[in-house]
Design an enzyme around this catalytic site. Structure first.
Site, PDB file in Angstrom:
ATOM      1  CG  ASP A 178      -2.147   0.902   1.014  1.00  0.00           C
ATOM      2  OD1 ASP A 178      -1.980   2.142   0.995  1.00  0.00           O
ATOM      3  OD2 ASP A 178      -3.250   0.376   0.850  1.00  0.00           O
TER       4      ASP A 178
ATOM      5  CG  PHE B  17     -18.743 -13.157  -5.582  1.00  0.00           C
ATOM      6  CD1 PHE B  17     -19.519 -12.410  -6.454  1.00  0.00           C
ATOM      7  CD2 PHE B  17     -17.803 -14.018  -6.110  1.00  0.00           C
ATOM      8  CE1 PHE B  17     -19.375 -12.542  -7.832  1.00  0.00           C
ATOM      9  CE2 PHE B  17     -17.655 -14.167  -7.486  1.00  0.00           C
ATOM     10  CZ  PHE B  17     -18.444 -13.420  -8.343  1.00  0.00           C
ATOM     11  CG  LEU B  18     -14.980 -11.059   0.191  1.00  0.00           C
ATOM     12  CD1 LEU B  18     -13.745 -10.449   0.833  1.00  0.00           C
ATOM     13  CD2 LEU B  18     -15.126 -12.521   0.577  1.00  0.00           C
ATOM     14  NE  ARG B  19     -22.698 -12.482   2.779  1.00  0.00           N
ATOM     15  CZ  ARG B  19     -23.349 -13.331   3.561  1.00  0.00           C
ATOM     16  NH1 ARG B  19     -24.631 -13.162   3.795  1.00  0.00           N
ATOM     17  NH2 ARG B  19     -22.714 -14.344   4.125  1.00  0.00           N
TER      18      ARG B  19
ATOM     19  N   GLY C  44     -26.858   0.452   0.255  1.00  0.00           N
ATOM     20  CA  GLY C  44     -25.757   1.408   0.208  1.00  0.00           C
ATOM     21  C   GLY C  44     -24.462   0.639   0.079  1.00  0.00           C
TER      22      GLY C  44
ATOM     23  CB  CYS D  38     -20.571  -3.425  -4.106  1.00  0.00           C
ATOM     24  SG  CYS D  38     -18.952  -3.896  -3.459  1.00  0.00           S
TER      25      CYS D  38
ATOM     26  CE  LYS E  81     -17.215   0.507  -6.868  1.00  0.00           C
ATOM     27  NZ  LYS E  81     -16.823  -0.643  -7.716  1.00  0.00           N
TER      28      LYS E  81
END
Length: 478
Positions: free
Chosen positions: A46, A169-171, A292, A295, A298
């Site tokens: 990062d 496909f994470l929540r 909201g 993801c 957008k």
């Protein structure tokens, strides 16, 4: 060898690969920690030195249940840096997990992807290396990244550096469970070698041969994830289509909820009834203040924008967005129905994050609610179990006061609005909290209250008569 998933030692059994993960946001951080836990040697990259320092100390810059415990448990196979030149050359697999924020046109901003791809390309070392797009990107981005690598790699040769699309496909709030026990793993590439290496990387997940962490036990009914192999373009489309469909499903529940209020039906009973149809299911059928997060908005906007580029209209997705925006106005309309003018009124807002078990504020419905309340002259007092520190920086443009507890926020208030369905709010002593209010008025935008104490007015979504006066007290509130 003991092949029982419950007893295997991950680090001892996995065919370890060297992995670099570019970007330490929700996706990148979760990917790095998960792969290290599975036994791979991982370096997270990062440009923000403060984030690198925090992670090196074993601290998370975000709130995600269980992830910090897994970070500490996997620290011997994890390191963090700002330096591409020490992370990329030795990596077998390189993940690009940078942000793709929306542009005014609705298309995602791919500048961060381009910068990451160029930095990766300049540090590739000549062996077979697989570059994985895990950021949510438009169809065709994989081919574009391949060209960036071709143009910037010092010793490029065809087939030497390959690109794979591997959408996540994470929540948020359940990212650990979603990472370790996925429904499917999608791998899109035109390179069999690239697919094979990702299969090797994900073998512990595909075969479930790792030891389940105590903080995220393997579900008893869980089997094995599906491996979906596709072209680059299809994998990229799968991600967008999946999120757009889930957004559509939520908006459908909200649209039906509005009709339920007209005809005196109960949306909770309706969605429960239709959800037992296996073709529909119960997940993502909750009516409320709307979706909201980073993801859904957008990704639906990106699909609509992509369609426009080809002269292809997408009226269903446009309607889903319109319904979602209507839900945010609906909350204020329900409040005005009872208070009329909001000038000089005090309103408590419970929940800032866009969903529970996260501190993510991106596109959170609470933001629009607070903004509109202050526009109408209300005094706003807020509470959230974890998101208030982030809001101080990200929502500095909004005018509100913080409270140490939900009860403190409600003290002297003319109304309370539940914007996030935290368990803290589901199970608190509502009767006691309401006793300190000037007026016992609840706008429950997430339908978390099943019954209501005496002498309390409630507005919910799609439930005109959902809650009847009760003398049972706070214990009846679930």
């Amino acid at each position: 060898m003991d092949n029982n998933p419950a007893t295997n030692n991950t680090a001892a059994t996995v065919n370890s690969l060297k992995v670099a993960v570019v970007g330490t946001g929700y996706v990148g951080m979760g990917t790095a920690v998960m792969l290290a836990y599975l036994g791979h040697q991982v370096v997270g990259i990062d440009i923000d030195q403060n984030k690198v320092d925090m992670l090196s100390r074993g601290e998370l810059p975000i709130y995600e249940p269980g992830l910090e415990d897994l970070l500490i448990e996997s620290k011997d196979r994890l390191r963090w840096t700002t330096d591409y030149s020490t992370a990329i050359p030795g990596a077998d697999v390189i993940f690009i997990c940078v942000g793709t924020p929306p542009l005014p046109s609705g298309q995602p901003n791919l500048n961060y992807v381009a910068e990451a791809a160029r930095s990766v390309a300049k540090n590739l070392n000549g062996k077979l290396q697989v570059v994985v797009n895990k950021s949510t990107v438009p169809v065709g981005t994989g081919d574009w990244v391949s060209r960036i690598i071709e143009d910037n790699a010092l010793d490029y040769a065809s087939g030497q550096y390959v690109v794979v699309s591997n959408p996540e496909f994470l929540r948020e709030g359940t990212a650990l469970q979603d990472s370790l026990y996925p429904d499917r793993i999608v791998l899109g590439s035109n390179s069999p070698e690239g697919i094979a290496r990702l299969e090797q990387l994900y073998a512990p997940l595909l075969q479930q041969t790792f030891t389940a962490p105590s903080i995220a036990p393997r579900p008893e009914t869980y089997g094995l994830p599906q491996l979906v192999k596709t072209s680059l373009s299809s994998a990229e489309m799968i991600k967008y289509a999946a999120n757009a469909f889930l957004a559509l499903k939520i908006s459908f529940a909200n649209e039906v909820a509005g009709l339920c209020e007209c005809v005196d039906a109960d949306i909770e009973q309706v969605t429960r009834g239709i959800g037992f149809d296996q073709r529909i299911g119960h997940r993502f059928l909750s009516a409320g203040a709307g979706w909201g997060g980073s993801c859904f908005g957008k990704d639906t906007a990106a699909l609509i924008s992509t369609g426009s580029e080809y002269g292809y209209s997408m009226p269903i997705l446009r309607a889903a967005v319109e319904v979602n925006q209507r839900q945010r106005h609906l909350i204020i309309n329900k409040l005005q129905r009872h208070l009329r003018r909001l000038q000089g009124k005090k309103v408590a807002v419970l929940g800032l994050a866009f969903k529970p078990n996260t501190d993510d504020l991106r596109d959170a419905p609470a933001h629009d609610c607070i903004h509109r309340l202050t526009e109408l002259g209300a005094e706003v007092v807020v509470h959230d179990p974890v998101a208030m520190p982030h809001a101080r920086g990200q929502w500095a443009h909004l005018k509100y006061q913080e409270a140490e507890s939900a009860e403190a926020a409600m003290q002297g208030a003319d109304a309370v609005i539940v914007m996030t369905e935290w368990d803290d709010y589901r199970h608190m002593d509502w009767d006691k909290a309401l006793s300190g209010m000037r007026r016992r008025l609840i706008i429950d935008s997430r339908n978390i209250l099943a019954t209501v104490p005496e002498n309390t007015t409630i507005e919910q979504i799609g439930r005109v008569h959902a809650a009847q006066p009760s003398t049972v007290g706070a214990g009846a509130l679930t």
